[in-house]
Design an enzyme around this catalytic site. Structure first.
Site, PDB file in Angstrom:
ATOM      1  N   SER A  79      99.151 -31.315   3.264  1.00 57.26           N
ATOM      2  CA  SER A  79     100.524 -31.206   2.804  1.00 57.26           C
ATOM      3  C   SER A  79     100.684 -31.854   1.439  1.00 57.26           C
ATOM      4  CB  SER A  79     101.458 -31.884   3.816  1.00 57.26           C
ATOM      5  OG  SER A  79     102.703 -32.201   3.251  1.00 57.26           O
ATOM      6  N   LYS A  80     101.397 -31.155   0.524  1.00 53.67           N
ATOM      7  CA  LYS A  80     101.652 -31.726  -0.803  1.00 53.67           C
ATOM      8  C   LYS A  80     102.513 -32.984  -0.697  1.00 53.67           C
ATOM      9  CE  LYS A  80     103.168 -27.827  -2.574  1.00 53.67           C
ATOM     10  NZ  LYS A  80     103.725 -26.868  -3.550  1.00 53.67           N
ATOM     11  N   ARG A  81     103.328 -33.068   0.330  1.00 55.03           N
ATOM     12  CA  ARG A  81     104.198 -34.237   0.493  1.00 55.03           C
ATOM     13  C   ARG A  81     103.399 -35.472   0.864  1.00 55.03           C
ATOM     14  NH1 ARG A  81     106.848 -36.206   4.864  1.00 55.03           N
ATOM     15  NH2 ARG A  81     106.228 -34.420   6.133  1.00 55.03           N
TER      16      ARG A  81
END
Length: 491
Positions: free
Chosen positions: A256-258
Site C-alpha cells: 500500500s502506498k499509504r
C-alpha cells in the site's frame, strides 16, 4: 491462442496519485501480452472521479511508464485512431449510451438523495439484508420522471440487473466464474453531474476502442458480472477477461502506498534502481519466466523483451505474490554489472547532481569501473565516490586515522612517507603510485592494511572506498597531498 480479432489491450490508470508498483506490473503484463501476440498496447486515462483527480498525477504516470520502458502504441500524448484517450474528454459517449440503456429498458433513473440512500442502506442492514440500494426507483414510470424533472430533482442512471438470472464468464487465469444476479447491486452508471462511473465508462471505451483482452487487477472480479450484463444489454462482443493477483508486502497484506513507500514507482526511480531490473523483477511477481541455462539453473536476469517472446497469460498465478525488495536490490546489482562503463556513468550522473556535486561524464567514466562491482543501487555511487568531487572533504578524527595496533606516532610516519613519496613522483598514474608505495609497510615494519588504511581515510575521508590508487589518480596529486598534510597535522 485462438482469437479472430486483433489483439488490443489497455492500461487505464486513474490520475489520483503516484503510480502504484502494482499498476506498473499490470501495465507490464498488458505490454508483454501485446508484444507476444503482435498486438497493440493502449494507454487510457480514467479521470472520471473528478474529486480525487490530481493534475500532476498524469505526468507522473506518463513519466513512470516511460522510465520502465513500457511504451504505448496509442495514448493521450501520441493519439491514435480511437481517441481521445482521456475519459473526461469522452463524456458525450457515456451519456449517449447510458440514455440508450434507459430507452431500451436496461437501466432506469433514480432520484434519491445521498441522505435518502444512507437511510435505505441502514434500514436494509437493520432487517438483516446486505447494505445498499433497494431498487425502489425501478417502479417509477416515465410520467414520474417528468414530474420529478419538473421539480428540479437530479437523478442518476442505474443498471437494471436481470434478477432471475445467473451471470457466467470465463477468466483466462481463474476459469469459469458464476454469480447469481440477485446478489448484485443495481450499480450507478451515470452520476447526476453527467460523469460516468467506472462500470459504464471503461466498458464503453473498451468496446469503442476494440479492446480484445481486459487484463486488470483481481479487485475487479466482483464487479465483472455487472460488466458482463452491460455487454449483454448492449449486444456487444465481450473482451476476454484476465484478473491478475495483487502484490503482497513481505509482512503480509497488500502493498500500500499509504503504508509502504516502495509501493510507488517514484521510490525506485529516485532510489537508484534500473528500469531493466524493476521490469525483470516484476515478470516474476505473479508469473515466472521459467527458463533454465545450460547447467539447468533458473535464469534470473532477462529482459522484458525476452519475457515477451514466451509470455503466457494463462500461467499467471491465482494468488498474491510477495514483493521482495531484498531480491530486487540483488537483481539491480546484477543489472548494473551488465552495463558498459559509458552507460553506467550516464545513469549515475543525475544522482551526483542531485547531491549537489559538480561532476562531468568524463570523470564519471573513470569512476564507473571502480564502483561497478560493489554497487547494488545507483545511489550508492555517491556514497562510495562523492568525496572525489567535494572540495571540503573533512579530515577524519585521530580515532579514525589510527588503525588498530598502531600509535599516533607510527600513523603519522605512514602518512608522511606517503606524502613524500607521492610528491616526488614523475607522474601520478596508478602504476607509478603503486610502485612507490607498495614497499611502505615493509619499510615501517607494519602490516599492509595498517599502512594503507590511514592513507585511505586521510585522502577520502572514509574507511571504505573504491581502489585507492585509482581514486588518487582521479583526485589529483595536489588535492591528495593537501589532504595527507591535513591528516598529519591532526595527528
Amino acid at each position: 491462442m485462438s482469437e479472430s480479432r486483433p489483439v488490443r489491450v489497455r492500461f487505464a490508470p486513474s490520475p489520483t496519485g503516484d503510480l502504484h508498483i502494482g499498476g506498473v506490473r499490470t501495465a507490464q503484463f498488458n505490454w508483454l501480452f501485446a508484444r507476444r501476440h503482435g498486438g497493440k498496447f493502449i494507454l487510457r486515462i480514467e479521470d472520471t472521479d473528478q474529486k480525487r483527480t490530481q493534475d500532476q498525477s498524469l505526468s507522473g504516470i506518463l513519466d513512470g511508464l516511460r522510465w520502465a520502458g513500457l511504451l504505448w502504441d496509442e495514448g493521450p500524448d501520441i493519439g491514435g485512431d480511437y481517441g481521445p484517450y482521456i475519459q473526461s474528454q469522452r463524456l458525450a459517449h457515456y451519456q449517449q449510451w447510458a440514455h440508450w440503456l434507459v430507452d431500451h429498458g436496461k437501466a432506469y433513473r433514480a432520484y434519491e438523495t445521498t441522505e435518502e440512500l444512507e437511510l435505505i442502506s441502514a434500514a436494509r442492514k437493520a432487517n438483516g439484508l446486505p447494505p445498499g440500494y433497494d431498487r425502489r426507483a425501478r417502479q417509477l414510470t416515465p410520467e414520474d420522471w417528468a414530474r420529478l424533472d419538473a421539480e428540479g430533482k437530479p437523478y442518476v442512471i442505474r443498471l437494471k440487473v436481470p434478477l432471475d438470472e445467473e451471470t457466467i464468464f470465463e477468466d483466462m487465469v481463474r476459469g469459469t466464474i458464476r454469480v447469481k444476479n440477485d446478489t448484485l447491486q443495481d450499480a450507478v452508471l451515470l452520476k447526476a453531474d453527467g460523469f460516468p462511473t467506472y462500470h459504464l465508462a471503461h466498458m464503453v471505451d473498451d468496446h469503442l476502442m476494440a479492446i480484445s483482452h481486459v487484463i486488470r487487477a483481481e479487485e475487479w472480479i466482483p464487479s465483472t458480472p455487472l460488466h458482463v450484463i452491460l455487454y449483454q444489454a448492449f449486444g456487444w462482443q465481450m473482451p476476454h477477461f484476465c484478473h491478475v493477483p495483487v502484490i503482497l508486502h513481505p509482512s503480509g497484506g497488500k502493498i500500500s502506498k499509504r503504508k509502504h513507500p516502495e509501493a510507488a514507482i517514484s521510490y525506485f526511480i529516485t532510489g537508484g534502481y534500473l528500469p531493466e531490473a524493476v521490469t525483470n523483477f516484476l515478470c516474476n511477481v505473479g508469473w515466472n519466466y521459467g527458463k533454465t541455462d545450460d547447467k539447468g539453473e533458473e535464469i534470473q536476469v532477462f529482459t522484458k523483451e525476452q519475457a515477451a517472446e514466451i509470455f503466457d497469460i494463462t500461467r499467471v498465478t491465482q494468488t498474491g505474490t510477495k514483493f521482495d525488495v531484498v531480491k530486487l536490490k540483488w537483481l539491480n546489482g546484477e543489472w548494473i554489472r551488465t552495463l558498459t562503463d559509458e552507460d553506467l556513468a550516464r545513469r549515475m550522473l543525475p544522482f551526483f547532481e542531485a547531491a549537489g556535486l559538480a561532476v562531468t561524464l568524463d570523470v564519471l567514466l573513470k569512476v564507473a569501473p571502480l564502483v561497478k562491482e560493489r554497487m547494488k543501487l545507483l545511489t550508492e555511487a555517491v556514497e562510495m565516490a562523492g568525496f572525489l568531487f567535494r572540495e571540503d572533504v573533512p579530515t577524519p578524527a585521530p580515532s579514525v586515522l589510527i588503525p588498530k595496533g598502531l600509535t599516533a606516532e607510527t600513523t603519522r610516519a605512514v602518512l608522511q612517507l606517503a606524502h613524500d613519496s607521492l610528491a616526488a613522483l614523475p607522474d601520478f598514474a596508478v602504476p607509478t603510485q603503486e610502485a612507490a608505495l607498495r614497499g611502505g609497510a615493509e619499510q615501517l615494519g607494519i602490516k599492509t592494511g595498517q599502512f594503507f588504511n590511514p592513507i585511505r581515510a586521510a585522502v577520502t575521508g572514509q574507511t571504505v572506498s573504491p581502489p585507492l590508487f585509482e581514486v588518487m589518480e582521479i583526485i589529483g596529486r595536489e588535492k591528495v597531498l593537501l589532504r595527507l598534510a591535513r591528516a598529519i597535522a591532526t595527528l
